[in-house]
Design a protein around this motif. Structure first.
Motif, short mmCIF file in Angstrom:
data_model
loop_
_atom_site.label_atom_id
_atom_site.label_comp_id
_atom_site.label_asym_id
_atom_site.label_seq_id
_atom_site.Cartn_x
_atom_site.Cartn_y
_atom_site.Cartn_z
N PRO A 1 57.60 46.43 31.25
CA PRO A 1 58.01 46.05 32.46
C PRO A 1 57.42 47.13 33.65
O PRO A 1 57.51 46.67 34.69
N ARG A 2 57.21 48.21 33.54
CA ARG A 2 56.77 49.18 34.60
C ARG A 2 55.43 49.07 34.80
O ARG A 2 54.59 49.08 34.04
N ASP A 3 55.20 49.38 36.22
CA ASP A 3 53.92 49.41 36.78
C ASP A 3 52.82 48.59 36.24
O ASP A 3 51.67 48.80 36.00
N LEU A 4 53.29 47.21 36.00
CA LEU A 4 52.28 46.36 35.84
C LEU A 4 51.78 45.48 37.07
O LEU A 4 50.75 44.81 36.77
N ALA A 5 52.29 45.45 37.71
CA ALA A 5 52.11 44.85 38.97
C ALA A 5 52.43 45.41 40.49
O ALA A 5 53.26 46.30 40.53
N ARG B 1 49.05 36.65 35.27
CA ARG B 1 48.31 36.59 33.98
C ARG B 1 47.29 37.71 34.69
O ARG B 1 46.42 37.56 35.59
N PHE B 2 47.21 38.85 33.57
CA PHE B 2 46.55 39.96 34.30
C PHE B 2 45.04 39.39 33.70
O PHE B 2 44.60 38.72 32.82
N GLY B 3 44.12 39.96 34.52
CA GLY B 3 42.52 39.39 34.73
C GLY B 3 42.44 38.71 35.74
O GLY B 3 41.33 38.32 36.48
N ILE B 4 43.50 37.77 36.61
CA ILE B 4 43.39 37.17 37.76
C ILE B 4 43.85 38.35 38.72
O ILE B 4 44.91 39.01 38.85
N ASP B 5 42.97 38.38 39.96
CA ASP B 5 43.22 39.58 40.91
C ASP B 5 44.58 39.38 41.59
O ASP B 5 45.12 40.23 41.84
N ALA B 6 44.62 38.24 42.25
CA ALA B 6 45.72 38.10 43.22
C ALA B 6 46.36 36.82 43.04
O ALA B 6 45.75 35.72 42.92
N VAL B 7 47.74 36.67 43.16
CA VAL B 7 48.37 35.38 43.20
C VAL B 7 49.30 35.25 44.63
O VAL B 7 50.00 36.19 44.90
N PRO B 8 48.87 34.19 45.69
CA PRO B 8 49.77 34.10 46.60
C PRO B 8 50.97 33.73 46.54
O PRO B 8 51.44 33.03 45.60
N VAL B 9 52.13 34.44 47.12
CA VAL B 9 53.59 34.25 47.13
C VAL B 9 53.96 33.44 48.26
O VAL B 9 54.68 32.45 47.79
N ASP B 10 53.56 33.68 49.48
CA ASP B 10 54.16 32.99 50.44
C ASP B 10 53.46 33.44 51.80
O ASP B 10 52.66 34.72 51.80
N PRO C 1 49.25 35.76 61.44
CA PRO C 1 50.20 35.31 60.36
C PRO C 1 50.21 36.35 59.24
O PRO C 1 49.39 37.12 59.15
N LEU C 2 51.26 36.55 58.47
CA LEU C 2 51.53 37.27 57.47
C LEU C 2 51.25 36.65 56.08
O LEU C 2 51.50 35.56 56.19
N ARG C 3 50.94 37.38 54.90
CA ARG C 3 50.95 36.64 53.59
C ARG C 3 51.50 37.81 52.60
O ARG C 3 50.88 38.84 52.88
N ILE C 4 52.07 37.30 51.53
CA ILE C 4 52.48 38.13 50.77
C ILE C 4 52.01 37.73 49.43
O ILE C 4 51.94 36.52 49.00
N ILE C 5 51.37 38.72 48.79
CA ILE C 5 50.36 38.42 47.41
C ILE C 5 50.76 39.35 46.32
O ILE C 5 51.06 40.70 46.62
N ALA C 6 50.87 38.66 45.27
CA ALA C 6 51.44 39.60 44.12
C ALA C 6 49.93 39.96 43.24
O ALA C 6 49.12 39.03 43.29
N ARG C 7 49.86 41.32 42.73
CA ARG C 7 48.56 41.67 42.30
C ARG C 7 48.97 42.41 40.97
O ARG C 7 49.82 43.13 40.84
N ALA C 8 48.03 42.01 40.02
CA ALA C 8 48.17 42.67 38.67
C ALA C 8 47.63 44.05 38.80
O ALA C 8 46.48 44.08 39.37
N ARG C 9 47.95 45.03 38.22
CA ARG C 9 47.45 46.38 37.97
C ARG C 9 45.89 46.21 37.13
O ARG C 9 45.96 45.57 36.15
N PRO C 10 45.00 46.93 37.56
CA PRO C 10 43.83 46.72 36.58
C PRO C 10 43.88 47.37 35.26
O PRO C 10 44.54 48.29 35.13
N GLY C 11 43.27 46.75 34.21
CA GLY C 11 43.27 47.39 33.02
C GLY C 11 44.46 46.81 32.34
O GLY C 11 44.61 47.26 30.90
#
Length: 163
Positions: free
Chosen positions: A123-127, A90-99, A54-64
């Protein structure tokens, strides 16, 4: 005879702990492989076949980062739009599952990600959005068996020692 039983119970207890810890480490750190990464805003193209399920798509916030952003993620297969999802990071949360994906035949996919709406902090390089393949989902049965081994062996060992 009681030494043999004590050794057996100790072995069961340690084995239960090692199975639970080892399974957690396997699923967390070795349970998937990065297939593609897409910066926000940006896109990534990749090929998928059923052997990668299975595949998973995850959105991640950039550290800092000290802000939040809404990210829109869109997926296309060979030029045909499949879906789009809005994700609030929300930055500080490592990863958010998308699908999650289960593909039934090989294909060429394109993932697009861009900031949508409420962007604070630029808007750039946030995630980034990751596509991971061969994602191992933890199974409750493994944890149930290993915890039963751990608890049962430990309690039995204590009862044996109390005699």
């Amino acid at each position: 005879m009681s030494h043999v039983v004590a050794l057996l119970l100790f072995t069961i207890t340690v084995a239960g702990f090692l199975v639970a810890a080892g399974y957690y480490i396997f699923c967390t750190f070795f349970g998937s492989r990065l297939l593609a990464r897409c910066d926000v805003p940006g896109e990534a193209q990749f090929d998928i076949d059923p052997g990668m399920n299975p595949l998973r798509i995850i959105a991640r916030a950039r550290p800092g980062q000290d802000s939040q952003t809404d990210v829109r993620v869109e997926l296309e297969r060979e030029g045909s739009w499949l879906w789009s999802r809005d994700v609030k990071l929300r930055f500080g949360i490592d990863a958010v599952p998308v699908d999650r994906l289960q593909v039934d035949r090989p294909g060429h996919y394109r993932l697009k990600a861009f900031s949508a709406g409420n962007t604070r902090g630029g808007p750039r390089d946030l995630a980034a959005v990751d596509v991971r393949m061969r994602v191992h989902e933890p199974r409750a049965a493994v944890y149930l068996i290993s915890c039963s081994m751990l608890a049962g062996g430990f309690v039995s060992l204590l009862l044996l020692m109390a005699r």
